[in-house]
Design a protein around this motif. Structure first.
Motif, PDB file in Angstrom:
ATOM      1  N   VAL A 151      -3.116   4.174   0.075  1.00 47.52           N
ATOM      2  CA  VAL A 151      -4.121   3.558  -1.116  1.00 47.52           C
ATOM      3  C   VAL A 151      -3.719   2.202  -1.561  1.00 47.52           C
ATOM      4  N   THR A 152      -4.435   1.338  -1.441  1.00 47.99           N
ATOM      5  CA  THR A 152      -4.348  -0.088  -1.886  1.00 47.99           C
ATOM      6  C   THR A 152      -4.106  -0.061  -3.370  1.00 47.99           C
TER       7      THR A 152
ATOM      8  N   PRO B 215      -1.983   1.275  -5.979  1.00 41.27           N
ATOM      9  CA  PRO B 215      -2.344   2.515  -6.728  1.00 41.27           C
ATOM     10  C   PRO B 215      -1.992   2.211  -8.043  1.00 41.27           C
TER      11      PRO B 215
ATOM     12  N   PRO C 267       0.698  -1.226   0.153  1.00 41.69           N
ATOM     13  CA  PRO C 267       0.114  -0.094  -0.123  1.00 41.69           C
ATOM     14  C   PRO C 267       0.871   1.157  -0.010  1.00 41.69           C
TER      15      PRO C 267
ATOM     16  N   ALA D 261      -6.409  10.938  -3.419  1.00 35.48           N
ATOM     17  CA  ALA D 261      -5.578  10.800  -2.323  1.00 35.48           C
ATOM     18  C   ALA D 261      -4.520  12.062  -2.126  1.00 35.48           C
TER      19      ALA D 261
ATOM     20  N   ARG E  56      -7.333   5.930  -7.705  1.00 33.93           N
ATOM     21  CA  ARG E  56      -7.541   6.352  -6.314  1.00 33.93           C
ATOM     22  C   ARG E  56      -6.472   7.317  -6.093  1.00 33.93           C
ATOM     23  N   VAL E  57      -5.557   7.522  -6.969  1.00 29.86           N
ATOM     24  CA  VAL E  57      -4.223   8.535  -6.690  1.00 29.86           C
ATOM     25  C   VAL E  57      -4.631  10.015  -6.602  1.00 29.86           C
TER      26      VAL E  57
ATOM     27  N   SER F  62      -1.886  11.364   2.646  1.00 30.87           N
ATOM     28  CA  SER F  62      -3.253  10.987   2.418  1.00 30.87           C
ATOM     29  C   SER F  62      -3.192   9.431   3.359  1.00 30.87           C
TER      30      SER F  62
ATOM     31  N   HIS G   6      -5.061   0.477  -9.548  1.00 26.22           N
ATOM     32  CA  HIS G   6      -6.324   1.347  -9.534  1.00 26.22           C
ATOM     33  C   HIS G   6      -5.661   2.739  -9.390  1.00 26.22           C
TER      34      HIS G   6
END
Length: 629
Positions: free
Chosen positions: A488-489, A491, A397, A501, A497-498, A485, A494
């Motif tokens: 974030v798993t 990144p 993460p 964050a 999601r960045v 942030s 996905h």
């Protein structure tokens, strides 16, 4: 054999004195012996005396030969010239039966002769006397290369008398003197003397014996001179060999450092590798300093002495990166000096290469992070491939961090703008280096820097934010504020999601600056209920647990009512008296519960800021209980 002959044989056997040989004749005459008997007895006496004289001569020659043999033996094992000369003088004095013996040597530099060894002398002036050539008996021997003997020194007019020499001889009390030359080939190097403090005649055999000792002394002196010359030649040869070995060693070191530096360049070594190699070759500590020395200290391409150190500039293209410093070597030969300068050149090439590679990697890492922020619809597979080439950890993460330099402004607006631009560049370089070492990404953004760093095992976003602020602040020597942030798993799998964050990290950064916490690092979880508002994920349960979790847990374990007491305490305006009425307990009970709460939450739990967060946590806790029921 007659009785008389037997008497003389007995005298010879026991070595009687010469006077003892007259006794048999006197006794015979006193006893009335006739002329024939007395004549026979006188004849036996003369024969015995001749035998005695022959035996005395043989014994003397035997002693002389023994002394000469011992002297030759001393010469064979010559160790110290003074010891050998002293032994020669002592034996000459003993065998000739003189009171004094001494030896003088010629001094070619001063043109005179001086006393070298004395035996039996008592006068300090005599022991230190110097004779000019031709002066005194010794000067005459040294000048003519012939032995001379005088029965009475002061009455002898064959040699030149001087006040200095006569005073020295008078102080010693010498009368009869025998001097023989010490010769090497045809050259006289000194004189050997035997002397008495009374008048005496030196026999021819004694002159010959002293001459033999003089010959041994001359051989000893010649041998010692040859040994001294040999030792001097060997010492010169050893010094020459030492210089050759030293020069050979210098050349070998120069060749070794050339080979090692070439190898370092070919395999892409670093500055530490260069300093280690040069330190080993030069035998002194060499270190790289990043400070930029002024032109008064060093000039490009040359090493100059600075105290006991030598400093060589590490520069290229007019830019100075620092210097190589050779510690505590005030004396440096030209080859080693050239080695240090060559090492500085290699260091500048390595730094240029590292800078070029770093700038390229920094650009690639920045482009990848920009794509994650600005183009989240990119193919995740391609993003992961790009990350793999940069050795970025894609499994752990990650946390997005927003960083800015914070310091008080000064100077004109133009100066502030120039400084801000330089600050952004420095921050970007430091952040890129940190990202490379932690297998993350970094890019310049919104007047600051954004980083995407993996979390280590057991590490929290807040921990990473504080570490980043400390690292960047230490590297830049300026306060750097960092907002983080929530984790974030995956990144890169996905990328959408960045960007959110990053927005959360920016909000935390702004909150820290508004709270006047410049130079710190924090995540939403560090900001209490403010963080709860700033975070994208409304972690109500986490906020409650961080704020009053210890009190809630205590109630569950012990069946107490500390949470209810806190709620009543704040509702009553923090009045213990009104709180005990609401709870229907004794005021001491309220006091005990408040004390327990203080031990669980800390002594500042009633401060305005903490009290506000605790009251909000109590409301959220009550709402969550209501929802559960």
């Amino acid at each position: 054999m007659t009785h008389e002959q037997a008497v003389y044989l007995e005298l010879l056997a026991r070595g009687a004195a010469t006077e003892a040989y007259d006794r048999p004749v006197l006794l015979a005459r006193a006893g009335g012996a006739g002329p024939a008997e007395l004549a026979e007895l006188e004849q036996a006496k003369q024969l015995a005396l001749r035998v005695r004289a022959e035996l005395e001569g043989r014994r003397r020659r035997e002693a002389e030969l023994s002394a000469l043999f011992e002297t030759a033996h001393d010469l064979a094992g010559l160790r110290d010239l003074d010891d050998v000369l002293r032994a020669i003088v002592q034996r000459a004095r003993s065998l000739l039966g003189t009171e004094v013996a001494y030896l003088s040597l010629n001094d070619p530099a001063r043109g005179d002769t001086y006393m070298r060894v004395t035996e039996g002398s008592v006068s300090a002036r005599f022991q230190q006397v110097r004779l000019g050539m031709g002066e005194g008996l010794g000067g005459l021997v040294a000048q003519t290369s012939r032995p001379y003997v005088t029965e009475d020194y002061f009455q002898d007019e064959r040699f030149q008398h001087t006040e200095a020499i006569d005073s020295a001889v008078g102080d010693e009390g010498l009368v009869a003197i025998l001097g023989v030359p010490l010769t090497l080939g045809s050259q006289v190097i000194g004189v050997l003397f035997a002397a008495d403090r009374r008048a005496r005649v030196f026999e021819r055999e004694q002159v010959a014996l002293l001459g033999s000792f003089a010959a041994h002394a001359a051989v000893a002196i010649d041998t010692a001179n040859l040994l001294a010359e040999t030792r001097s030649a060997l010492a010169e040869l050893e010094r020459a060999n030492g210089i050759i070995r030293e020069h050979s060693g210098v050349i070998e070191r120069a060749s070794e450092v050339h080979d090692r530096l070439t190898e370092l360049v070919l395999r892409g070594g670093g500055v530490d590798d260069v300093t280690a190699a040069v330190s080993e070759v030069l035998g002194s500590a060499v270190e790289f300093v990043e400070e930029r020395p002024g032109p008064a200290r060093i000039s490009a391409g040359h090493a100059t002495r600075h105290g006991d150190d030598w400093v060589a500039a590490v520069s290229a293209g007019g830019e100075t990166f620092g210097a190589l410093v050779l510690r505590e070597r005030p004396d440096l030969d030209p080859v080693d000096l050239r080695t240090l300068e060559r090492a500085a050149l290699v260091t500048s090439l390595l730094l240029l290469a590292r800078r070029s590679a770093g700038e390229a990697e920094q650009r690639v890492r920045g482009e990848l992070l920009d794509d994650l922020l600005d183009a989240p619809d990119r193919d995740p597979r391609l993003l992961r491939e790009r990350a793999a080439r940069l050795r970025t950890d894609t499994a752990a993460p990650h946390v997005v961090l927003a960083a800015r330099i914070d310091r008080a402004g000064a100077g004109t607006e133009a100066d502030a703008g120039s400084r801000e631009s330089a600050d952004r560049q420095r921050l970007r370089s430091a952040a890129s280096h940190l990202a490379a070492t932690r297998h993350g990404l970094a890019s310049a953004r919104d007047g600051g820097t954004v980083l995407l760093l993996p979390l280590g095992p057991g590490e929290r976003a807040a921990d990473l934010a504080r570490q980043t602020a400390k690292h960047l602040g230490g590297a830049l020597r300026e306060p750097v504020t960092v907002g983080a942030s929530a984790p974030v798993t995956a990144p890169l799998a996905h990328p959408e999601r960045v960007a959110p964050a990053y927005a959360e990290a920016r909000r935390c950064l702004d909150a820290l600056r508004l709270l006047h916490r410049q130079g710190e690092g924090a995540a939403a979880e560090d900001l209490g209920f403010l963080g709860l508002l700033l975070a994208d994920a409304r972690d109500i349960e986490g906020f409650v647990d961080r704020t009053i979790g210890q009190v809630v847990a205590y109630d569950r374990r012990r069946g107490t009512e500390l949470v209810r007491t806190m709620d009543a305490y704040f509702a009553s305006g923090m009045s213990p008296a009104r709180t005990k009425d609401d709870l229907h307990v004794h005021v001491n009970t309220v006091a005990q519960r408040i004390d327990r709460i203080g031990r669980l939450l800390g002594p500042d739990w009633q401060s305005p800021a903490r009290a506000l967060e605790i009251q909000l946590a109590l409301r959220l806790h009550a709402l969550s209980d209501a929802v559960i029921r």
